[in-house]
Design an enzyme around this catalytic site. Structure first.
Site, short mmCIF file in Angstrom:
data_model
loop_
_atom_site.label_atom_id
_atom_site.label_comp_id
_atom_site.label_asym_id
_atom_site.label_seq_id
_atom_site.Cartn_x
_atom_site.Cartn_y
_atom_site.Cartn_z
N ASP A 1 38.40 42.27 52.01
CA ASP A 1 39.63 42.64 52.39
C ASP A 1 39.61 43.65 53.78
O ASP A 1 38.49 44.40 53.70
CB ASP A 1 40.45 43.21 51.26
CG ASP A 1 40.50 42.22 50.06
OD1 ASP A 1 40.48 41.09 50.33
OD2 ASP A 1 40.90 42.63 48.74
N1 URA Z 1 37.13 41.21 45.94
C1 URA Z 1 38.61 41.96 46.18
O1 URA Z 1 39.50 42.00 45.45
N2 URA Z 1 38.51 42.18 47.45
C2 URA Z 1 37.36 42.09 48.38
O2 URA Z 1 37.22 42.46 49.42
C3 URA Z 1 36.05 41.43 47.83
C4 URA Z 1 36.24 41.02 46.57
#
Ligand code: URA
Length: 237
Positions: free
Chosen positions: A110
């Site tokens: 993310d």
């Molecule tokens: N899980 C998430 O919620 N976000 C990420 O960036 C990676 C794994």
């Protein structure tokens, strides 16, 4: 952006245009005029399939298959895992310009997640890591808004129901670091999986950092830094 040169089998005109920096039309003309040999045979068909095992000669010059690239990056927050984005900077901008060509991001972190991110030109290698069948363990350091209770630790280990899913999602391992900090290892790659797993226990993620994928780590990299993988590291996947 051009199609990455990562497939095991490509058309001869695509190979010639990519390797010699020509347009597809110019490559087709070279092939059509009989300037290209594959494994000692004259080939005039632009759609002839070639692989890295073939010996391709164009106007007396033997051409080579481009070397694949494999990088590991310590992703900072605020960068999108994409090659282009209209709003935010993209992780590709952290890679030197001359290395960027045909690079693809392996999986997604993310915008606000930091840590280990792989980039490669090798489509098959990328697929081996991201395919749901691969079961490749990824360890995340998770800082939470509220303390993680013992019941929540147990639920994460035994399986929690994520919003919109029909079967429970389980962590491979959960380890407590502090009352609001855990190490969570997962092998699947569901959308926002870690945040949704914590949400399923009634908590929220404050900060998320990917520490490892399989036995690969980024202990040697400062935030925003990257390096090429060694042959041993490439062979892990
Ligand atoms: N899980 C998430 O919620 N976000 C990420 O960036 C990676 C794994």
């Amino acid at each position: 952006m051009s199609k990455p040169f990562t497939d095991a089998v490509v058309r001869l005109d695509f190979y010639i245009s990519h390797t010699l920096g020509l347009s597809r039309k110019e490559a087709k003309m070279l092939i059509g005029k009989g300037h290209v040999n594959v494994n000692g045979e004259l080939v005039k068909k632009a759609n002839h399939s070639v692989t890295r095992e073939d010996t391709i000669v164009c106007q007396e010059e033997e051409l080579s298959w481009p070397a694949e690239k494999y990088f590991v990056l310590n992703k900072p927050a605020g960068f999108v895992c994409a090659t282009e984005d209209d709003v935010h900077p993209v992780v590709l901008e952290l890679i030197e310009a001359h290395e960027q060509k045909d690079l693809r991001v392996v999986g997604r972190l993310d915008l606000d997640t930091t840590g280990l991110l792989l980039l490669t030109t090798d489509g098959q290698w990328l697929h081996r890591i991201t395919s749901p069948k691969s079961q490749c363990p990824k360890q995340y350091r998770v800082w939470t808004v509220d303390d993680v209770t013992d019941e929540a630790m147990q639920a994460l280990q035994e399986g929690v129901m994520l919003n919109g899913e029909h079967a429970p999602t389980q962590a491979d391992a959960v380890e407590r670091v502090d009352c609001d900090e855990i190490l969570l290892t997962i092998s699947e790659g569901k959308y926002h999986q870690v945040k949704r797993m914590l949400a399923a226990t009634g908590n929220r993620v404050e900060k998320l950092h990917r520490e490892t994928i399989a036995s690969l780590s980024i202990d040697d990299l400062a935030e925003g830094e990257y390096r090429a993988l060694t042959d041993e590291e490439i062979a892990l996947f």
